[in-house]
Motif scaffolding. Structure first.
Motif: not given
Length: 142
Positions: A124-129
């Motif tokens: 998910c984009p937040v995990s990646k960030a």
């Protein structure tokens, strides 16, 4: 591409000051304080609580999408995120995030649910960030 905006204001020094934030699209407003961030006072929010909200939301959406892509239509996904802030030397850091999720998904086996949940946690984009932070997952199929 989409862009999302928030505004924050802080007045005064760190221990005695006060702040607020505004999520520009929804108009949601909240208060910030030193004690709510560093002393577990529940009078206001904290940046870490906002990160938790973002991560729980993003992960839930990614898990729902991953399940749908595999042919399973989820009835419900619920996720709690716990962001841990610790003292590290002379400053503070987020040491870990724990995602606790439950899903009501007809037809999916527990092993497949876990596999898709792990993929959502990683992608998910937040995990990646937040890759610099240890992210743990507890996933349970209802």
């Amino acid at each position: 591409m989409s862009k999302h905006h928030a505004h924050a204001k802080w007045q005064g020094n760190l221990p005695e000051g006060k702040g607020e934030y505004l999520l520009k699209t929804s108009g949601l407003k909240g208060k910030l304080s030193f004690s709510s961030r560093f002393e577990d006072n529940k009078e206001a929010s904290s940046p870490e609580e906002l990160i938790a909200a973002a991560h729980a939301s993003c992960f839930s959406m990614a898990l729902s999408h991953g399940l749908s892509q595999e042919g399973f239509e989820p009835d419900k996904i619920e996720t709690d995120a716990e962001v841990t802030l610790v003292k590290a030397g002379d400053s503070f850091e987020i040491s870990e995030i724990t995602l606790k999720t439950t899903g009501k998904v007809p037809g999916v086996k527990a092993e497949k649910f876990q596999e898709i949940a792990n993929d959502a946690k990683e992608n998910c984009p937040v995990s990646k960030a937040l890759k610099a932070v240890k992210i743990k997952l507890e996933a349970k199929l209802l």
